[in-house]
Design an enzyme around this catalytic site. Structure first.
Site, PDB file in Angstrom:
ATOM      1  CG  HIS A 161      -1.744   1.221   1.384  1.00  0.00           C
ATOM      2  ND1 HIS A 161      -3.078   1.281   1.035  1.00  0.00           N
ATOM      3  CD2 HIS A 161      -1.429   2.462   1.866  1.00  0.00           C
ATOM      4  CE1 HIS A 161      -3.540   2.502   1.283  1.00  0.00           C
ATOM      5  NE2 HIS A 161      -2.566   3.229   1.794  1.00  0.00           N
ATOM      6  CD  GLU A 162       2.106   3.514   3.655  1.00  0.00           C
ATOM      7  OE1 GLU A 162       2.515   4.629   3.252  1.00  0.00           O
ATOM      8  OE2 GLU A 162       0.993   3.354   4.181  1.00  0.00           O
ATOM      9  CG  HIS A 165       0.865   6.414  -0.720  1.00  0.00           C
ATOM     10  ND1 HIS A 165      -0.269   7.087  -1.093  1.00  0.00           N
ATOM     11  CD2 HIS A 165       0.570   5.797   0.459  1.00  0.00           C
ATOM     12  CE1 HIS A 165      -1.216   6.906  -0.188  1.00  0.00           C
ATOM     13  NE2 HIS A 165      -0.733   6.130   0.768  1.00  0.00           N
ATOM     14  CD  GLU A 210      -4.449   6.281   2.191  1.00  0.00           C
ATOM     15  OE1 GLU A 210      -4.337   5.105   2.566  1.00  0.00           O
ATOM     16  OE2 GLU A 210      -3.489   7.059   2.091  1.00  0.00           O
TER      17      GLU A 210
END
Length: 314
Positions: A161-162, A165, A210
């Site tokens: 998930h990070e 970004h 997100e």
């Protein structure tokens, strides 16, 4: 839950009793990995959420935003954030928390992105975040309480998930948004002009970003239940209850929330709930990733991927 299920990216084939999370002592043994899918030509727009794309364009269209950002996102602010994390966290490497290091490297390989630095920070608040500082290697920070809360596959989904970004160039925007929102209230003569307009737009963009990064987590986990389980634990999990939590029940809860908020009054309350949040509600994120896991877009990405077998010594 109907879903596309692939072999998990990690299989336990240790010679000694298997590790449960990261609370047991490190075993210097070979960890056998199952065949996992990797995306050699993956582009950020291949999995970017439509709301992310839309809100990024709206944010960039705000007159003077870049100039204000340059004024607030200065060298001193960046350096403070950088030194704060380096000075109060543990840098993960091949020789320091090697299992975590491997999870990050593997996730980065699957998403076809360079692995950033990873820090583990002592905190009772389960959280993870990404910072991209101009001219510096970006880094991800994970709190110890999150490590304790999640399984190995779930923790890798958080790392993915990070990485999402960074893959989508959110890193700089995230740092920019945080400092800009703070600066909007502290710079004389500027706050009253930009705060009302920017804060809502920035938070709307952050919520959309997100959703994109949850998709990156699914591309690495290759099992929607892993991603939904992370969201469920962040909503109401703790180590002592983790084995009793039910992903399918949480998805049913998400569907009931949609029904309850479908009326005019429910729609108004739902908007009021989320307007000041930097992240969408966990139930909404769970529903979104469950639906995307059954979409043709996700199926097409999996068909483009290739299988990779690996064995890693940790």
């Amino acid at each position: 839950m109907a879903s596309l299920c692939f072999a998990p990216s990690v299989l336990s084939c240790k010679i000694k009793p298997p590790i449960t999370g990261f609370r047991k002592q490190r075993l210097s043994l070979f960890v056998c990995r199952a065949a996992s899918l990797t995306f050699r030509d993956l582009d950020a727009d291949d999995f970017r959420h439509p709301l992310d794309r839309q809100n990024t364009l709206l944010l960039r269209a705000i007159p003077g935003l870049n100039d204000i950002g340059k004024a607030l996102l200065g060298t001193v602010s960046e350096q403070i954030m950088l030194l704060e994390n380096i000075g109060t966290s543990v840098l993960v490497s091949e020789n320091q928390l090697p299992e975590l290091h491997y999870l990050m490297v593997e996730a980065a390989r699957i998403l076809n992105i360079e692995a950033p630095d990873l820090y583990i920070r002592q905190s009772p608040v389960p959280n993870a975040y990404t910072l991209a500082v101009s001219g510096k290697k970006p880094f991800v920070v994970v709190h110890t309480s999150l490590v304790e809360l999640l399984s190995q596959k779930e923790l890798q989904a958080v790392l993915a998930h990070e990485l999402g970004h960074l893959k989508c160039d959110h890193g700089v925007w995230l740092t920019f948004a945080n400092i800009l929102t703070l600066g909007a209230y502290t710079v004389p003569g500027v706050g009253s002009l930009i705060a009302q307009r920017l804060e809502e737009q920035l938070l709307r963009w952050l919520r959309a970003a997100e959703l994109t990064c949850d998709r990156a987590a699914l591309l690495v986990a290759q099992d929607p239940k892993v991603v939904v389980s992370v969201l469920m634990k962040l909503a109401g999990g703790c180590p002592s209850l983790s084995e009793q939590l039910n992903v399918d029940a949480f998805l049913e809860q998400a569907r009931s929330y949609d029904k309850a908020s479908s009326s005019p009054v429910g729609w108004y309350i739902r908007n009021a709930q989320t307007r000041q949040l930097s992240h969408p509600l966990p139930v909404l994120r769970a529903r979104e990733i469950d639906e995307w896991s059954r979409s043709q877009e996700y199926r097409s990405l999996l068909q483009r991927a290739i299988q990779v077998n690996s064995v890693q010594k940790v």
